[in-house]
Design an enzyme around this catalytic site. Sequence first.
Site, mmCIF file in Angstrom:
data_model
loop_
_atom_site.group_PDB
_atom_site.id
_atom_site.type_symbol
_atom_site.label_atom_id
_atom_site.label_comp_id
_atom_site.label_asym_id
_atom_site.label_seq_id
_atom_site.Cartn_x
_atom_site.Cartn_y
_atom_site.Cartn_z
ATOM 1 N N CYS A 1 0.844 -1.206 0.000
ATOM 2 C CA CYS A 1 0.000 0.000 0.000
ATOM 3 C C CYS A 1 0.875 1.250 0.000
ATOM 4 O O CYS A 1 1.549 1.550 0.982
ATOM 5 C CB CYS A 1 -0.912 -0.064 1.220
ATOM 6 S SG CYS A 1 -1.592 1.502 1.766
ATOM 7 N N CYS B 1 0.263 3.841 2.665
ATOM 8 C CA CYS B 1 0.727 3.345 3.978
ATOM 9 C C CYS B 1 2.219 3.634 4.146
ATOM 10 O O CYS B 1 2.663 4.070 5.211
ATOM 11 C CB CYS B 1 0.503 1.833 4.094
ATOM 12 S SG CYS B 1 -1.219 1.332 4.020
#
Length: 145
Positions: A69, A72
């Site tokens: 991600c 993230c």
Amino acid sequence: MSDPLQVVCPHCDAINRVPAARLAERPVCGACKGALFTGKPVALDEARFRRHLRASSVPLLVDFWASWCGPCQAMAPQFEAAARVLEPAMRLVKVSTEDAPALAQEMAIRSIPTLALFRGGAEVARQAGATGTAQIVAWARQAAA
Ligand SMILES: [Zn+2]
């Protein structure tokens, strides 16, 4: 408010009792002698997360994330900086939804990154999406108040 707090060691998961007034005095773990607060988020797998959630009197601020991600990854240093500010009032924790898929499903994590604040074993607030250090700190303090 003079009751000691339960602080779960970030190294060995031993449960320590620390008077609230001494939280800021760099307490160490009675079992492993490691610092109970290191100023860094603690990466926890499902079993460790459950132990911290069950035993910690200190609110847990959890970053649910995954290695694939991008947002993230972008937020990781922001979250790490927030740990330096928010500890020892809170424990900052990272849970990989790849390593703990059952937990992520149970917590109904639908997008990542998701920040969730737990107090007394119960979730009190959550926020989805990457955000900056100042926003993380302000949101967490408001949510824990
Ligand atoms: Zn320890």
